[in-house]
Design a protein around this motif. Structure first.
Motif, PDB file in Angstrom:
ATOM      1  N   ALA A 179       0.812  -1.215   0.000  1.00 15.66           N
ATOM      2  CA  ALA A 179       0.000   0.000   0.000  1.00 15.66           C
ATOM      3  C   ALA A 179       0.845   1.264   0.000  1.00 15.66           C
ATOM      4  O   ALA A 179       0.423   2.292  -0.539  1.00 15.66           O
ATOM      5  CB  ALA A 179      -0.933   0.001   1.220  1.00 15.66           C
ATOM      6  N   TYR A 180       2.032   1.214   0.609  1.00 17.17           N
ATOM      7  CA  TYR A 180       2.854   2.414   0.768  1.00 17.17           C
ATOM      8  C   TYR A 180       4.324   2.117   0.497  1.00 17.17           C
ATOM      9  O   TYR A 180       4.790   0.998   0.740  1.00 17.17           O
ATOM     10  CB  TYR A 180       2.733   2.966   2.191  1.00 17.17           C
ATOM     11  CG  TYR A 180       1.354   3.416   2.581  1.00 17.17           C
ATOM     12  CD1 TYR A 180       0.821   4.598   2.073  1.00 17.17           C
ATOM     13  CD2 TYR A 180       0.583   2.675   3.481  1.00 17.17           C
ATOM     14  CE1 TYR A 180      -0.447   5.023   2.444  1.00 17.17           C
ATOM     15  CE2 TYR A 180      -0.681   3.099   3.856  1.00 17.17           C
ATOM     16  CZ  TYR A 180      -1.188   4.272   3.328  1.00 17.17           C
ATOM     17  OH  TYR A 180      -2.444   4.702   3.690  1.00 17.17           O
ATOM     18  N   ASP A 181       5.032   3.132   0.037  1.00 11.45           N
ATOM     19  CA  ASP A 181       6.486   3.051  -0.088  1.00 11.45           C
ATOM     20  C   ASP A 181       7.095   3.538   1.220  1.00 11.45           C
ATOM     21  O   ASP A 181       7.479   4.700   1.362  1.00 11.45           O
ATOM     22  CB  ASP A 181       6.981   3.906  -1.254  1.00 11.45           C
ATOM     23  CG  ASP A 181       6.613   3.322  -2.602  1.00 11.45           C
ATOM     24  OD1 ASP A 181       6.540   2.083  -2.698  1.00 11.45           O
ATOM     25  OD2 ASP A 181       6.391   4.098  -3.547  1.00 11.45           O
ATOM     26  N   ARG A 241      -5.432   6.083   6.371  1.00 13.24           N
ATOM     27  CA  ARG A 241      -4.801   7.354   6.020  1.00 13.24           C
ATOM     28  C   ARG A 241      -5.284   7.856   4.660  1.00 13.24           C
ATOM     29  O   ARG A 241      -5.197   7.144   3.663  1.00 13.24           O
ATOM     30  CB  ARG A 241      -3.277   7.187   5.988  1.00 13.24           C
ATOM     31  CG  ARG A 241      -2.509   8.402   5.477  1.00 13.24           C
ATOM     32  CD  ARG A 241      -1.038   8.067   5.336  1.00 13.24           C
ATOM     33  NE  ARG A 241      -0.273   9.156   4.714  1.00 13.24           N
ATOM     34  CZ  ARG A 241      -0.133   9.294   3.394  1.00 13.24           C
ATOM     35  NH1 ARG A 241      -0.718   8.437   2.563  1.00 13.24           N
ATOM     36  NH2 ARG A 241       0.584  10.302   2.898  1.00 13.24           N
ATOM     37  N   PRO A 242      -5.786   9.093   4.587  1.00  7.53           N
ATOM     38  CA  PRO A 242      -6.205   9.641   3.296  1.00  7.53           C
ATOM     39  C   PRO A 242      -5.009   9.878   2.383  1.00  7.53           C
ATOM     40  O   PRO A 242      -3.883  10.070   2.847  1.00  7.53           O
ATOM     41  CB  PRO A 242      -6.858  10.987   3.673  1.00  7.53           C
ATOM     42  CG  PRO A 242      -7.093  10.924   5.142  1.00  7.53           C
ATOM     43  CD  PRO A 242      -6.037  10.022   5.690  1.00  7.53           C
ATOM     44  N   ASP A 243      -5.247   9.890   1.090  1.00  8.13           N
ATOM     45  CA  ASP A 243      -4.205  10.288   0.157  1.00  8.13           C
ATOM     46  C   ASP A 243      -3.869  11.755   0.408  1.00  8.13           C
ATOM     47  O   ASP A 243      -4.728  12.557   0.782  1.00  8.13           O
ATOM     48  CB  ASP A 243      -4.679  10.111  -1.284  1.00  8.13           C
ATOM     49  CG  ASP A 243      -4.830   8.646  -1.661  1.00  8.13           C
ATOM     50  OD1 ASP A 243      -4.157   7.816  -1.029  1.00  8.13           O
ATOM     51  OD2 ASP A 243      -5.625   8.354  -2.575  1.00  8.13           O
ATOM     52  N   SER A 244      -2.610  12.087   0.177  1.00 12.59           N
ATOM     53  CA  SER A 244      -2.167  13.461   0.395  1.00 12.59           C
ATOM     54  C   SER A 244      -1.799  14.114  -0.927  1.00 12.59           C
ATOM     55  O   SER A 244      -1.216  13.465  -1.805  1.00 12.59           O
ATOM     56  CB  SER A 244      -0.952  13.481   1.331  1.00 12.59           C
ATOM     57  OG  SER A 244      -0.425  14.787   1.441  1.00 12.59           O
ATOM     58  N   PRO A 245      -2.095  15.401  -1.071  1.00 12.45           N
ATOM     59  CA  PRO A 245      -1.676  16.098  -2.300  1.00 12.45           C
ATOM     60  C   PRO A 245      -0.185  16.393  -2.329  1.00 12.45           C
ATOM     61  O   PRO A 245       0.346  16.772  -3.367  1.00 12.45           O
ATOM     62  CB  PRO A 245      -2.483  17.400  -2.239  1.00 12.45           C
ATOM     63  CG  PRO A 245      -2.723  17.637  -0.776  1.00 12.45           C
ATOM     64  CD  PRO A 245      -2.898  16.262  -0.187  1.00 12.45           C
ATOM     65  N   SER A 246       0.504  16.195  -1.221  1.00 13.20           N
ATOM     66  CA  SER A 246       1.924  16.510  -1.142  1.00 13.20           C
ATOM     67  C   SER A 246       2.766  15.399  -1.761  1.00 13.20           C
ATOM     68  O   SER A 246       2.578  14.211  -1.462  1.00 13.20           O
ATOM     69  CB  SER A 246       2.349  16.708   0.311  1.00 13.20           C
ATOM     70  OG  SER A 246       3.758  16.784   0.417  1.00 13.20           O
ATOM     71  N   ALA A 247       3.723  15.792  -2.598  1.00 11.76           N
ATOM     72  CA  ALA A 247       4.642  14.823  -3.194  1.00 11.76           C
ATOM     73  C   ALA A 247       5.541  14.184  -2.139  1.00 11.76           C
ATOM     74  O   ALA A 247       6.101  13.114  -2.365  1.00 11.76           O
ATOM     75  CB  ALA A 247       5.504  15.512  -4.254  1.00 11.76           C
ATOM     76  N   ALA A 248       5.666  14.831  -0.983  1.00 11.91           N
ATOM     77  CA  ALA A 248       6.514  14.301   0.085  1.00 11.91           C
ATOM     78  C   ALA A 248       5.873  13.113   0.798  1.00 11.91           C
ATOM     79  O   ALA A 248       6.544  12.389   1.513  1.00 11.91           O
ATOM     80  CB  ALA A 248       6.833  15.394   1.101  1.00 11.91           C
ATOM     81  N   GLU A 249       4.581  12.913   0.604  1.00 14.21           N
ATOM     82  CA  GLU A 249       3.842  11.835   1.272  1.00 14.21           C
ATOM     83  C   GLU A 249       4.052  11.863   2.792  1.00 14.21           C
ATOM     84  O   GLU A 249       4.699  10.986   3.372  1.00 14.21           O
ATOM     85  CB  GLU A 249       4.256  10.470   0.714  1.00 14.21           C
ATOM     86  CG  GLU A 249       3.787  10.214  -0.700  1.00 14.21           C
ATOM     87  CD  GLU A 249       2.275   9.977  -0.793  1.00 14.21           C
ATOM     88  OE1 GLU A 249       1.582  10.040   0.247  1.00 14.21           O
ATOM     89  OE2 GLU A 249       1.788   9.752  -1.901  1.00 14.21           O
ATOM     90  N   PRO A 250       3.501  12.886   3.455  1.00 13.05           N
ATOM     91  CA  PRO A 250       3.641  12.962   4.918  1.00 13.05           C
ATOM     92  C   PRO A 250       3.022  11.755   5.602  1.00 13.05           C
ATOM     93  O   PRO A 250       2.014  11.217   5.138  1.00 13.05           O
ATOM     94  CB  PRO A 250       2.900  14.255   5.270  1.00 13.05           C
ATOM     95  CG  PRO A 250       2.019  14.547   4.101  1.00 13.05           C
ATOM     96  CD  PRO A 250       2.701  13.989   2.905  1.00 13.05           C
ATOM     97  N   LEU A 251       3.632  11.354   6.702  1.00  7.73           N
ATOM     98  CA  LEU A 251       3.108  10.216   7.453  1.00  7.73           C
ATOM     99  C   LEU A 251       1.780  10.557   8.111  1.00  7.73           C
ATOM    100  O   LEU A 251       0.821   9.785   8.043  1.00  7.73           O
ATOM    101  CB  LEU A 251       4.128   9.783   8.515  1.00  7.73           C
ATOM    102  CG  LEU A 251       3.694   8.681   9.483  1.00  7.73           C
ATOM    103  CD1 LEU A 251       3.315   7.411   8.739  1.00  7.73           C
ATOM    104  CD2 LEU A 251       4.807   8.402  10.501  1.00  7.73           C
ATOM    105  N   PHE A 252       1.706  11.725   8.736  1.00  7.15           N
ATOM    106  CA  PHE A 252       0.491  12.120   9.447  1.00  7.15           C
ATOM    107  C   PHE A 252      -0.198  13.262   8.702  1.00  7.15           C
ATOM    108  O   PHE A 252       0.404  14.331   8.511  1.00  7.15           O
ATOM    109  CB  PHE A 252       0.818  12.546  10.876  1.00  7.15           C
ATOM    110  CG  PHE A 252       1.360  11.427  11.726  1.00  7.15           C
ATOM    111  CD1 PHE A 252       0.558  10.349  12.072  1.00  7.15           C
ATOM    112  CD2 PHE A 252       2.675  11.449  12.163  1.00  7.15           C
ATOM    113  CE1 PHE A 252       1.064   9.306  12.840  1.00  7.15           C
ATOM    114  CE2 PHE A 252       3.189  10.423  12.940  1.00  7.15           C
ATOM    115  CZ  PHE A 252       2.375   9.346  13.279  1.00  7.15           C
TER     116      PHE A 252
END
Length: 350
Positions: A179-181, A241-252
């Protein structure tokens, strides 16, 4: 005390007649200002002169020589100035050890005992592990539980927690990698169930493709173990966890008005306050000694883990309070020292 040596030699085989001069010259090469170099040289020359009275020199000084010098300073200067001068000597020995001019750092243990970074204010509210366990039990939302347990179990500053990206978390759990990198940082290779806290993170700076709103105030990168309890809370959070618009993929990320955006320190303070107020642990206008806040969780972590381990060095490494030279004895053997001590002694909250 040892006899004075004729000369030292660095790792390249270069003879060094004057360790202090060598160090100050290298500081210039590293871009340190003239004012900084003068301050270091003034303090280090005084140390050299002190040692000369006992027929030894910086290349041959031992821990007791350093301790005696610090004791002499205390008779003349305020404690804050003594701490500054001691840090200069510690930096000197750390560097000279790295270039091979001296064997070891005789200031390491001295400054470890002097370190005042750990807050031991006796007037601060004291919450027992049992009471904190009840506090956590009243929190049901997976994000809020992961944030609160994360702060309590790691001693991270609120800004450091908010700055975590998915790449900073390595979890050994079946299915989560699909699900996540997670844990893609090189520092996490070979370190399952571990968080990495990056010291090179400043407010307003763009890191991993995102401008940061908080700074990490660490003296070194830190590998923080994730125990079974925190791992459970993180997996529960990642499951929703919702998808985030940030390319950094914040944890929280937020699950409220700012859906999917990185949590900010103010958001985390609001979460903690929301749960602390009903227990009488937070009062509008209350001071740091009275109110339970994310910063209080850092104090809780420090106090209870230090008391359980009896090892100030491990706690200070995890808090990020000390630089490489003081704590290297722990981090060279990460798996057998810091992680082992932490997992054996960390308190249970769930």
């Amino acid at each position: 005390m040892s006899e004075r040596a004729e000369a030292s030699r660095d790792g390249d085989g270069e003879d060094i007649d004057d360790l202090v001069g060598y160090f100050v010259e290298d500081m210039a090469y590293h871009g340190k200002s003239e004012r900084t170099r003068e301050a270091y040289e003034r303090v280090l020359r005084r140390f050299d002169a002190f040692l000369a009275e006992f027929d030894t020199d910086p290349a041959n000084a031992d821990r007791r020589d350093c301790l005696a010098w610090v004791h002499e300073l205390r008779g003349e200067y305020a404690e804050s100035t003594v701490a500054t001068y001691a840090s200069y000597l510690n930096r000197f020995y750390s560097y000279m050890g790295q270039v091979g001019a001296v064997d070891g750092n005789p200031m390491a243990l001295v400054i470890q005992e002097m370190d005042e970074a750990i807050d031991t204010d006796p007037t601060r509210r004291e919450v027992s592990v049992e009471d904190m366990r009840a506090f956590v039990a009243d929190i049901s939302h997976p994000l809020e539980r992961a944030v609160v347990v994360g702060l309590l179990k790691t001693g991270l500053r609120v800004g450091e927690l908010c700055n975590l990206d998915l790449r900073d978390l390595n979890l050994d759990a079946r299915g989560v990698e699909d699900a996540y990198d997670l844990g893609t940082r090189g520092q996490l290779d070979g370190h399952p169930d571990t968080l990495y806290v990056d010291p090179a993170m400043s407010r307003g700076e763009t890191v991993n493709g995102e401008q940061r709103s908080a700074s990490n105030k660490r003296k070194r990168g830190t590998l923080v173990p994730v125990d079974a309890e925190l791992k459970t809370e993180l997996l529960r959070w990642l499951a929703i966890r919702p998808d985030s618009p940030s390319a950094a993929e914040p944890l929280f990320v937020s699950t409220r008005d700012s859906w999917g955006e990185r949590l900010t320190p103010e958001m985390v303070r609001g979460i903690v306050r929301e749960h602390a107020e009903p227990r009488g642990w937070y009062r509008e206008g209350g001071d740091a000694a009275e109110n339970v806040t994310p910063h209080y969780f850092r104090h809780f972590f420090t106090t209870h883990l230090r008391d359980r381990t009896g090892d100030r060095g491990v706690v200070k490494y995890l808090r990020g309070d000390v630089a490489d030279d003081i704590i290297d004895t722990y981090t060279h053997n990460w798996g057998d020292r810091v992680r082992e001590v932490y997992l054996e002694h960390v308190y249970s909250l769930t």
